[in-house]
Design a protein around this motif. Structure first.
Motif, PDB file in Angstrom:
ATOM      1  N   SER A   1       0.849  -1.193   0.000  1.00 39.35           N
ATOM      2  CA  SER A   1       0.000   0.000   0.000  1.00 39.35           C
ATOM      3  C   SER A   1       0.885   1.244   0.000  1.00 39.35           C
ATOM      4  CB  SER A   1      -0.913   0.005   1.222  1.00 39.35           C
ATOM      5  OG  SER A   1      -1.837  -1.053   1.130  1.00 39.35           O
ATOM      6  N   ILE A   2       0.498   2.240  -0.793  1.00 38.12           N
ATOM      7  CA  ILE A   2       1.292   3.473  -0.912  1.00 38.12           C
ATOM      8  C   ILE A   2       0.352   4.665  -0.652  1.00 38.12           C
ATOM      9  CG2 ILE A   2       2.806   4.848  -2.435  1.00 38.12           C
ATOM     10  CD1 ILE A   2       3.869   2.064  -2.520  1.00 38.12           C
ATOM     11  N   LEU A   3       0.761   5.572   0.207  1.00 37.94           N
ATOM     12  CA  LEU A   3      -0.045   6.763   0.494  1.00 37.94           C
ATOM     13  C   LEU A   3       0.668   7.989  -0.056  1.00 37.94           C
ATOM     14  CD1 LEU A   3      -0.455   6.061   4.346  1.00 37.94           C
ATOM     15  CD2 LEU A   3      -1.640   4.949   2.439  1.00 37.94           C
ATOM     16  N   ALA A   4      -0.097   8.903  -0.651  1.00 36.43           N
ATOM     17  CA  ALA A   4       0.500  10.180  -1.065  1.00 36.43           C
ATOM     18  C   ALA A   4       0.571  11.067   0.171  1.00 36.43           C
ATOM     19  CB  ALA A   4      -0.378  10.831  -2.124  1.00 36.43           C
ATOM     20  N   VAL A   5       1.708  11.693   0.391  1.00 40.06           N
ATOM     21  CA  VAL A   5       1.832  12.603   1.546  1.00 40.06           C
ATOM     22  C   VAL A   5       2.450  13.929   1.109  1.00 40.06           C
ATOM     23  CG1 VAL A   5       1.953  10.861   3.388  1.00 40.06           C
ATOM     24  CG2 VAL A   5       4.074  11.556   2.233  1.00 40.06           C
ATOM     25  N   GLU A   6       2.155  14.946   1.916  1.00 35.81           N
ATOM     26  CA  GLU A   6       2.688  16.285   1.640  1.00 35.81           C
ATOM     27  C   GLU A   6       3.009  16.940   2.980  1.00 35.81           C
ATOM     28  OE1 GLU A   6       0.887  19.103  -1.529  1.00 35.81           O
ATOM     29  OE2 GLU A   6      -0.021  19.727   0.346  1.00 35.81           O
ATOM     30  N   ARG A   7       4.103  17.696   3.013  1.00 36.82           N
ATOM     31  CA  ARG A   7       4.412  18.417   4.258  1.00 36.82           C
ATOM     32  C   ARG A   7       3.457  19.593   4.407  1.00 36.82           C
ATOM     33  NH1 ARG A   7       8.384  16.301   7.074  1.00 36.82           N
ATOM     34  NH2 ARG A   7       9.882  15.038   5.912  1.00 36.82           N
ATOM     35  N   VAL A   8       2.834  19.714   5.582  1.00 38.83           N
ATOM     36  CA  VAL A   8       1.903  20.825   5.833  1.00 38.83           C
ATOM     37  C   VAL A   8       2.393  21.578   7.068  1.00 38.83           C
ATOM     38  CG1 VAL A   8      -0.085  19.598   4.838  1.00 38.83           C
ATOM     39  CG2 VAL A   8       0.334  19.439   7.291  1.00 38.83           C
ATOM     40  N   PRO A   9       1.966  22.850   7.235  1.00 37.50           N
ATOM     41  CA  PRO A   9       2.351  23.566   8.451  1.00 37.50           C
ATOM     42  C   PRO A   9       1.859  22.800   9.688  1.00 37.50           C
ATOM     43  CG  PRO A   9       1.270  25.026   6.861  1.00 37.50           C
ATOM     44  CD  PRO A   9       1.149  23.643   6.328  1.00 37.50           C
TER      45      PRO A   9
END
Ligand code: G1P
Length: 286
Positions: A154-162
């Motif tokens: 399983s692969i999740l898309a992630v993004e750095r957020v404040p």
């Protein structure tokens, strides 16, 4: 193994956009001239997806009509020789094979995914959350499929957020195994305090079929709903899960501000309205 099926949960009430969404599904709200959900379906198609499984509910018939052929409209356009519009209209129904199933009760994102179990079968599949609109050179799901090749799990898309926004997302704790790729060690749905990192889950997933059994074992969590993030936490006991950062600009089109931003920036990319829109924005002088 190729990912050919994608699940699109679309049964939510769209309360953040009331009254606009009283009689129109929020997935059908237009960004410039295309409904939100069509951007995701086009991204799916460009990523090699062949079958789109839409999880609908009451009042969502417009979604099915949109992706269907419209005999009346097509014959009128043909009669009037409107070739270009006809091409645009025809394209919609030909994008993929569409399958619909209903989520009878709004019990949460995890539960919505579980509704697709029999249609998905025993193969890894993609999930698209239509609220997250992503404008990128390479479609995000295609980027993720590349990661899946290296890490078939399983692969999740992630993004750095404040840090002060982590409570709005599922947040992972990961160990970086390659630049921008993390082995997930833990994850929490919308942490109110002590987020494990600032890597937020964005609405694109590749999931192994093991997720279905994990969802069945998942108790109601945040908001009393069966959360996908909690199910992934259970999956972690038996399978590895990875997360990857992606290249692209994301708009949270599920919020009013994000929706307007998406309209402005997609509008600025359309040759027919770009100059007029630019002049208007400059003229605002704000
Ligand atoms: C859902 C997920 C959350 C994820 C988010 C991405 O939340 O539950 O983990 O971070 O989508 O958009 P929602 O925004 O539907 O409340």
């Amino acid at each position: 193994m190729k990912i050919t099926k994608a699940v699109f949960p679309a049964a939510g009430f769209g309360t953040r956009f009331l009254p606009a969404t009283k009689a129109i599904p929020k997935e059908m709200l237009p960004v410039v001239d295309k409904p939100l959900i069509q951007y995701c379906v086009e991204e799916a198609k460009a990523s090699g997806i062949e079958e789109i499984i839409i999880i609908t509910g009451r009042g969502k018939n417009a979604i099915e009509d949109h992706f269907d052929t419209s005999f009346e409209l097509e014959s009128i356009l043909k009669e009037k020789d409107k070739k270009e519009i006809l091409r645009v209209v025809n394209k919609v129904s030909g994008l993929a094979r569409y399958v619909y199933t209903r989520q009878k009760k709004n019990l949460g994102l995890g539960h919505a995914i579980l509704c697709a179990r029999d249609i998905v079968g025993k193969e890894p599949f993609a999930v698209f959350l239509g609220d997250d609109m992503i404008d990128s050179k390479v479609p995000v799901m295609k980027q993720m499929a590349g990661v899946f090749k290296r890490y078939p799990s399983s692969i999740l898309a992630v993004e750095r957020v404040p840090k002060n926004e982590t409570h709005l997302y599922g947040v992972i704790k990961g160990k970086e195994v390659a630049p921008g790729i993390y082995r997930v060690v833990d994850l929490v749905e919308k942490p109110m305090k002590n987020p494990p990192s600032n890597l937020a889950i964005i609405g694109r997933y590749i999931l192994t079929p093991g997720i279905f059994r994990a969802i069945e074992k998942t108790a109601p969590g945040r908001g009393g709903e069966i959360q996908l993030t909690d199910a992934l936490r259970i999956l972690l006991r038996t399978e590895e899960v990875y997360a990857c950062e992606f290249e692209g600009d994301r708009y949270d089109a599920g919020s009013k501000l994000g929706f307007i931003k998406a309209n402005v920036s997609m509008g600025l990319k359309r040759p027919d309205i770009r100059e007029g829109l630019k002049r208007f924005i400059k003229g605002l002088g704000v």
